[in-house]
Design a protein around this motif. Structure first.
Motif, PDB file in Angstrom:
ATOM      1  N   ASN A  30       0.875  -1.182   0.000  1.00  0.00           N
ATOM      2  CA  ASN A  30       0.000   0.000   0.000  1.00  0.00           C
ATOM      3  C   ASN A  30       0.906   1.224   0.000  1.00  0.00           C
ATOM      4  O   ASN A  30       1.203   1.807   1.040  1.00  0.00           O
ATOM      5  N   ASN A  33       0.848   5.382  -4.201  1.00  0.00           N
ATOM      6  CA  ASN A  33      -0.198   5.381  -5.216  1.00  0.00           C
ATOM      7  C   ASN A  33      -1.278   4.343  -4.952  1.00  0.00           C
ATOM      8  O   ASN A  33      -2.022   3.961  -5.853  1.00  0.00           O
ATOM      9  N   LEU A  35      -2.954   0.600  -3.347  1.00  0.00           N
ATOM     10  CA  LEU A  35      -2.683  -0.829  -3.281  1.00  0.00           C
ATOM     11  C   LEU A  35      -2.112  -1.367  -4.589  1.00  0.00           C
ATOM     12  O   LEU A  35      -2.499  -0.932  -5.675  1.00  0.00           O
ATOM     13  N   SER A  36      -1.188  -2.330  -4.448  1.00  0.00           N
ATOM     14  CA  SER A  36      -0.665  -3.038  -5.614  1.00  0.00           C
ATOM     15  C   SER A  36      -0.374  -4.469  -5.219  1.00  0.00           C
ATOM     16  O   SER A  36      -0.169  -4.781  -4.036  1.00  0.00           O
ATOM     17  N   ALA A  37      -0.371  -5.341  -6.211  1.00  0.00           N
ATOM     18  CA  ALA A  37      -0.047  -6.751  -5.989  1.00  0.00           C
ATOM     19  C   ALA A  37       0.839  -7.210  -7.137  1.00  0.00           C
ATOM     20  O   ALA A  37       0.478  -7.055  -8.305  1.00  0.00           O
ATOM     21  N   ASN A  38       1.996  -7.770  -6.800  1.00  0.00           N
ATOM     22  CA  ASN A  38       2.939  -8.240  -7.807  1.00  0.00           C
ATOM     23  C   ASN A  38       3.312  -9.689  -7.524  1.00  0.00           C
ATOM     24  O   ASN A  38       3.616 -10.050  -6.379  1.00  0.00           O
ATOM     25  N   ASN A  62       8.828  -1.398 -13.237  1.00  0.00           N
ATOM     26  CA  ASN A  62       7.720  -1.671 -12.315  1.00  0.00           C
ATOM     27  C   ASN A  62       7.681  -0.545 -11.277  1.00  0.00           C
ATOM     28  O   ASN A  62       8.655  -0.339 -10.552  1.00  0.00           O
ATOM     29  N   VAL A  64       6.433  -0.297  -8.416  1.00  0.00           N
ATOM     30  CA  VAL A  64       6.298  -0.642  -7.002  1.00  0.00           C
ATOM     31  C   VAL A  64       7.521  -0.227  -6.186  1.00  0.00           C
ATOM     32  O   VAL A  64       7.393   0.220  -5.038  1.00  0.00           O
ATOM     33  N   ASP A  67       7.292   3.352  -5.442  1.00  0.00           N
ATOM     34  CA  ASP A  67       6.067   3.665  -4.704  1.00  0.00           C
ATOM     35  C   ASP A  67       6.246   3.417  -3.209  1.00  0.00           C
ATOM     36  O   ASP A  67       5.454   3.897  -2.402  1.00  0.00           O
TER      37      ASP A  67
END
Length: 217
Positions: A30, A33, A35-38, A62, A64, A67
């Motif tokens: 989190n 920017n 939530l993200s999931a990689n 990427n 992330v 971020d």
């Protein structure tokens, strides 16, 4: 993650084993920017830090890694396997009709603090170790020196390392432990018969562990 007592797996050695055997994890973050999931392959160093350290890398493109700030909390989800469980497999259903469909699975969640490792030495070492682990079973293992130096150097410049010191490690092994032994055995047999042997064998192993605790000491 909701973990009823009969599905709880808290033994560090078992959770470390799960991660080592199923290293493709989902990095949930989190960041600035949202939530993200990689989906990333991880290496676990179990003796680093109090509960182990996870190492991985991402493409420089990427977002992330930009971020996140060093010290941010992230979670990595590891899944060993899963299978649908039909109520028709339970002998008790034929007697009482009090069974419903369910889903069995084995997972681990690793929470930790992230450190971004944008340095060539770390990345080169991490990639070399990851390669050695996963190429070990090949008849002729690939190694980094197999590629032209300028090509490998360019590939390494295109990735960024991520290190996660684990602060909390939880696991859930949902294998119908809340059912009668005869129902557990019948469901495991049905899974193995249809080819879902990973969860089927895991159910049988969990049942054997339960029955062993019931034997006279």
């Amino acid at each position: 993650m909701y973990i009823p007592a009969h599905f709880n797996e808290s033994r560090p050695e078992q959770l470390h084993k799960l991660i080592a055997q199923h290293p493709l994890g989902i990095l949930v973050a989190n960041g600035k920017n949202g939530l993200s999931a990689n989906h990333l392959p991880f290496m676990l160093h179990p003796k680093e830090g109090p509960q182990g350290v996870l190492h991985c890398h991402v493409a420089r493109n990427n977002p992330v890694w930009q971020d996140l700030e060093n010290g941010d909390e992230v979670m990595v989800v590891f899944r060993a396997g899963d299978a649908y469980i039909s109520p028709q497999w339970f002998p008790s259903k034929l007697e009482t009709h009090k069974q419903v469909p369910s889903w069995n699975y084995i997972v681990a969640h690793a929470y930790g603090r992230v450190t971004i490792r944008d340095d060539e030495r770390y990345v080169r070492g991490a990639v070399a170790r990851l390669t050695r682990i996963h190429e070990a079973s090949q008849p002729v293992p690939w190694k980094m020196t197999d590629g032209p130096k300028d090509y490998i150097d360019a590939m390494l410049k295109a990735i960024v390392g991520i290190e996660i010191e684990i602060t909390r490690l939880i696991g859930k092994t949902k294998l119908s432990q809340n059912k009668e032994p005869r129902d557990r055995e019948a469901a495991a047999t049905a899974l193995n018969h249809q080819g879902d042997s990973f969860i089927g064998n895991a159910m049988q192993a969990a049942l054997a562990e339960t029955l062993a605790t019931l034997l006279p000491k």
